[in-house]
Write a protein that holds these residues in place. Structure first.
Motif, mmCIF file in Angstrom:
data_model
loop_
_atom_site.group_PDB
_atom_site.id
_atom_site.type_symbol
_atom_site.label_atom_id
_atom_site.label_comp_id
_atom_site.label_asym_id
_atom_site.label_seq_id
_atom_site.Cartn_x
_atom_site.Cartn_y
_atom_site.Cartn_z
ATOM 1 N N ALA A 225 -12.687 -11.907 -5.071
ATOM 2 C CA ALA A 225 -11.649 -12.163 -6.059
ATOM 3 C C ALA A 225 -10.709 -10.964 -6.176
ATOM 4 O O ALA A 225 -9.489 -11.119 -6.282
ATOM 5 C CB ALA A 225 -12.270 -12.466 -7.418
ATOM 6 N N ALA A 226 -11.276 -9.758 -6.116
ATOM 7 C CA ALA A 226 -10.451 -8.548 -6.142
ATOM 8 C C ALA A 226 -9.574 -8.480 -4.898
ATOM 9 O O ALA A 226 -8.403 -8.076 -4.962
ATOM 10 C CB ALA A 226 -11.335 -7.312 -6.234
ATOM 11 N N LEU A 227 -10.138 -8.902 -3.777
ATOM 12 C CA LEU A 227 -9.388 -8.909 -2.522
ATOM 13 C C LEU A 227 -8.193 -9.862 -2.613
ATOM 14 O O LEU A 227 -7.065 -9.511 -2.237
ATOM 15 C CB LEU A 227 -10.331 -9.336 -1.394
ATOM 16 N N THR A 228 -8.427 -11.047 -3.147
ATOM 17 C CA THR A 228 -7.352 -12.026 -3.296
ATOM 18 C C THR A 228 -6.271 -11.514 -4.244
ATOM 19 O O THR A 228 -5.068 -11.618 -3.974
ATOM 20 C CB THR A 228 -7.908 -13.364 -3.809
ATOM 21 N N ALA A 229 -6.716 -10.939 -5.364
ATOM 22 C CA ALA A 229 -5.760 -10.428 -6.344
ATOM 23 C C ALA A 229 -4.888 -9.328 -5.745
ATOM 24 O O ALA A 229 -3.681 -9.260 -6.014
ATOM 25 C CB ALA A 229 -6.504 -9.907 -7.570
ATOM 26 N N ALA A 230 -5.488 -8.462 -4.931
ATOM 27 C CA ALA A 230 -4.722 -7.379 -4.308
ATOM 28 C C ALA A 230 -3.699 -7.922 -3.324
ATOM 29 O O ALA A 230 -2.549 -7.470 -3.291
ATOM 30 C CB ALA A 230 -5.665 -6.404 -3.619
ATOM 31 N N THR A 231 -4.085 -8.910 -2.537
ATOM 32 C CA THR A 231 -3.132 -9.471 -1.564
ATOM 33 C C THR A 231 -1.998 -10.209 -2.277
ATOM 34 O O THR A 231 -0.891 -10.318 -1.730
ATOM 35 C CB THR A 231 -3.834 -10.446 -0.590
ATOM 36 N N LEU A 232 -2.235 -10.677 -3.504
ATOM 37 C CA LEU A 232 -1.186 -11.347 -4.283
ATOM 38 C C LEU A 232 -0.263 -10.351 -4.979
ATOM 39 O O LEU A 232 0.680 -10.757 -5.672
ATOM 40 C CB LEU A 232 -1.815 -12.279 -5.314
ATOM 41 N N GLY A 233 -0.560 -9.059 -4.818
ATOM 42 C CA GLY A 233 0.316 -8.043 -5.390
ATOM 43 C C GLY A 233 0.055 -7.718 -6.843
ATOM 44 O O GLY A 233 0.936 -7.190 -7.533
ATOM 45 N N LEU A 234 -1.188 -7.995 -7.341
ATOM 46 C CA LEU A 234 -1.475 -7.760 -8.748
ATOM 47 C C LEU A 234 -1.808 -6.304 -9.062
ATOM 48 O O LEU A 234 -1.911 -5.943 -10.238
ATOM 49 C CB LEU A 234 -2.630 -8.654 -9.209
ATOM 50 N N GLY A 235 -2.027 -5.484 -8.040
ATOM 51 C CA GLY A 235 -2.303 -4.082 -8.318
ATOM 52 C C GLY A 235 -3.103 -3.427 -7.213
ATOM 53 O O GLY A 235 -3.208 -3.941 -6.093
ATOM 54 N N ILE A 236 -3.679 -2.253 -7.572
ATOM 55 C CA ILE A 236 -4.495 -1.465 -6.641
ATOM 56 C C ILE A 236 -5.965 -1.733 -6.946
ATOM 57 O O ILE A 236 -6.378 -1.725 -8.108
ATOM 58 C CB ILE A 236 -4.190 0.039 -6.808
ATOM 59 N N THR A 237 -6.735 -1.960 -5.911
ATOM 60 C CA THR A 237 -8.163 -2.183 -6.096
ATOM 61 C C THR A 237 -8.955 -1.242 -5.216
ATOM 62 O O THR A 237 -8.409 -0.584 -4.315
ATOM 63 C CB THR A 237 -8.552 -3.647 -5.795
ATOM 64 N N ARG A 238 -10.248 -1.173 -5.471
ATOM 65 C CA ARG A 238 -11.144 -0.313 -4.673
ATOM 66 C C ARG A 238 -12.237 -1.195 -4.097
ATOM 67 O O ARG A 238 -13.006 -1.833 -4.822
ATOM 68 C CB ARG A 238 -11.747 0.762 -5.563
ATOM 69 N N LEU A 239 -12.300 -1.221 -2.761
ATOM 70 C CA LEU A 239 -13.276 -2.037 -2.043
ATOM 71 C C LEU A 239 -13.822 -1.245 -0.871
ATOM 72 O O LEU A 239 -13.336 -0.151 -0.555
ATOM 73 C CB LEU A 239 -12.626 -3.333 -1.552
ATOM 74 N N PHE A 240 -14.835 -1.803 -0.208
ATOM 75 C CA PHE A 240 -15.350 -1.166 0.994
ATOM 76 C C PHE A 240 -14.419 -1.451 2.171
ATOM 77 O O PHE A 240 -13.786 -2.513 2.241
ATOM 78 C CB PHE A 240 -16.765 -1.664 1.311
ATOM 79 N N HIS A 241 -14.378 -0.503 3.091
ATOM 80 C CA HIS A 241 -13.440 -0.611 4.210
ATOM 81 C C HIS A 241 -13.656 -1.891 5.016
ATOM 82 O O HIS A 241 -12.693 -2.538 5.440
ATOM 83 C CB HIS A 241 -13.565 0.616 5.116
ATOM 84 N N TYR A 242 -14.918 -2.280 5.247
ATOM 85 C CA TYR A 242 -15.170 -3.465 6.064
ATOM 86 C C TYR A 242 -14.599 -4.728 5.415
ATOM 87 O O TYR A 242 -14.284 -5.694 6.094
ATOM 88 C CB TYR A 242 -16.673 -3.631 6.337
ATOM 89 N N GLN A 243 -14.466 -4.705 4.079
ATOM 90 C CA GLN A 243 -13.976 -5.890 3.374
ATOM 91 C C GLN A 243 -12.466 -6.086 3.541
ATOM 92 O O GLN A 243 -11.973 -7.206 3.412
ATOM 93 C CB GLN A 243 -14.322 -5.774 1.880
ATOM 94 N N ALA A 245 -10.600 -4.509 6.204
ATOM 95 C CA ALA A 245 -10.122 -4.098 7.535
ATOM 96 C C ALA A 245 -9.220 -5.144 8.183
ATOM 97 O O ALA A 245 -8.163 -4.807 8.742
ATOM 98 C CB ALA A 245 -11.313 -3.780 8.431
ATOM 99 N N ALA A 246 -9.612 -6.405 8.129
ATOM 100 C CA ALA A 246 -8.812 -7.455 8.780
ATOM 101 C C ALA A 246 -7.442 -7.590 8.127
ATOM 102 O O ALA A 246 -6.423 -7.733 8.816
ATOM 103 C CB ALA A 246 -9.558 -8.784 8.735
ATOM 104 N N LEU A 247 -7.397 -7.522 6.792
ATOM 105 C CA LEU A 247 -6.128 -7.656 6.083
ATOM 106 C C LEU A 247 -5.243 -6.429 6.281
ATOM 107 O O LEU A 247 -4.013 -6.539 6.288
ATOM 108 C CB LEU A 247 -6.381 -7.894 4.595
ATOM 109 N N GLN A 254 -2.588 -2.383 2.347
ATOM 110 C CA GLN A 254 -2.345 -1.026 2.831
ATOM 111 C C GLN A 254 -3.298 -0.079 2.105
ATOM 112 O O GLN A 254 -3.466 -0.171 0.882
ATOM 113 C CB GLN A 254 -0.888 -0.629 2.551
ATOM 114 N N ILE A 255 -3.936 0.821 2.852
ATOM 115 C CA ILE A 255 -4.857 1.791 2.251
ATOM 116 C C ILE A 255 -4.056 2.857 1.517
ATOM 117 O O ILE A 255 -3.038 3.347 2.003
ATOM 118 C CB ILE A 255 -5.768 2.413 3.322
ATOM 119 N N VAL A 256 -4.539 3.227 0.335
ATOM 120 C CA VAL A 256 -3.876 4.206 -0.519
ATOM 121 C C VAL A 256 -4.785 5.422 -0.693
ATOM 122 O O VAL A 256 -6.008 5.287 -0.829
ATOM 123 C CB VAL A 256 -3.562 3.578 -1.901
ATOM 124 N N LEU A 257 -4.200 6.607 -0.681
ATOM 125 C CA LEU A 257 -4.914 7.868 -0.899
ATOM 126 C C LEU A 257 -6.131 8.046 0.020
ATOM 127 O O LEU A 257 -7.227 8.413 -0.433
ATOM 128 C CB LEU A 257 -5.368 7.973 -2.368
#
Length: 298
Positions: A225-243, A245-247, A254-257
């Protein structure tokens, strides 16, 4: 007398503290057990057992030898079982667990190979973003990210995964890309409870630990759900790289910091090593080989 039989007879006598009981346990005559122990002592040049009309006890050398012999016999039995299982049809059921996306990406392909190799087996995959108690929930093998294997469990390290910040290019174009973790207070934050359960997020800054308190605009219970929200432009999220990587490869995220990422979280394959059956050991072997391969980098 066969040396293996001598060691087996010695363990039986040591555990039963009685030659007759040891003989019954082995299906041998007491005289044969006595000869087996005597032959073993002659070979070693050591007295292992003191025997009287009333009792049997081990010498000091016998006590030390008992521990070593138990390990040797266990290893031999394990090798024999492994060799025998290779010639038998593997049948039964296996319960496996892993985090949701990691399971889909990395565990399911291994399950496919396992079922292809052992077509009489069946598998249940429980892919959950929470720590599963293997004993209470009847799980044979688990993949865990971070933390420790747990009591009486063995964890085989197979790599690690980074926890990263990410956002959609559209969000970053509109709000700007933060250059330091402290700037996150000016951004909309999407919190995935499974990965960031608290509002104090840790980072590395110039080789020092840094903690930033965030105020999530959106909090979700699942990582996808966090992944979907981030791709919709709702903000910055923190996830594991493998989650992500494809996107990231598709430029939808885009990876930040990246320079402020903390240490990688370890990935372990966890199972009950002492009670593992042939079907479990076979799956663990496949899974470890698959996850340890560079192509499965998380």
């Amino acid at each position: 007398m066969d040396r293996m039989q001598g060691m087996t007879a010695f363990v039986a006598v040591a555990e039963e503290r009685n030659f007759a009981a040891a003989a019954r346990r082995m299906g041998m005559s007491p005289a044969s057990v006595t000869r087996a122990i005597a032959g073993l002592e002659e070979h070693l040049g050591l007295k292992l057992v003191f025997r009287t009309t009333r009792s049997v006890r081990l010498t000091e050398a016998g006590d030390r030898y008992l521990d070593d012999v138990r390990v040797i016999l266990a290893k031999i039995n394990e090798a024999n079982e492994s060799a025998a299982s290779a010639q038998q049809v593997m049948r039964g059921h296996l319960n496996v667990t892993a985090p949701v996306l990691f399971g889909a990406l990395h565990v399911v392909p291994c399950v496919a190979r396992y079922l292809d190799q052992f077509p009489e087996m069946t598998v249940s995959g429980y892919f959950l973003d929470r720590v599963v108690d293997l004993v209470e929930e009847g799980i044979d093998v688990a993949v865990r990210i971070g933390g420790r294997p747990g009591l009486a469990m063995q964890g085989i390290a197979v790599g690690g995964t980074r926890r990263v910040l990410c956002a959609s290019p559209a969000y970053l174009a509109a709000r700007g890309t933060p250059q330091h973790p402290a700037e996150l207070e000016h951004h909309d934050i999407i919190a995935a409870q499974g990965i960031s359960p608290v509002d104090d997020w840790s980072f590395r800054s110039e080789s020092m630990d840094l903690t930033v308190r965030v105020a999530p605009k959106l909090t979700v219970s699942s990582n996808d759900a966090a992944l979907t929200a981030a791709t919709l432009g709702l903000g910055i999220t923190r996830l594991f790289h493998y989650q992500i990587a494809a996107l990231v490869a598709e430029r939808r995220l885009q990876i930040v910091l990246p320079e402020h990422e903390g240490a990688a979280w370890p990935i372990h394959v966890v199972y009950d090593v002492d009670g593992a059956s042939a079907k479990v050991r076979a799956f663990v072997e496949l899974l470890v080989a698959h996850l340890s391969h560079p192509g499965a980098d998380a």
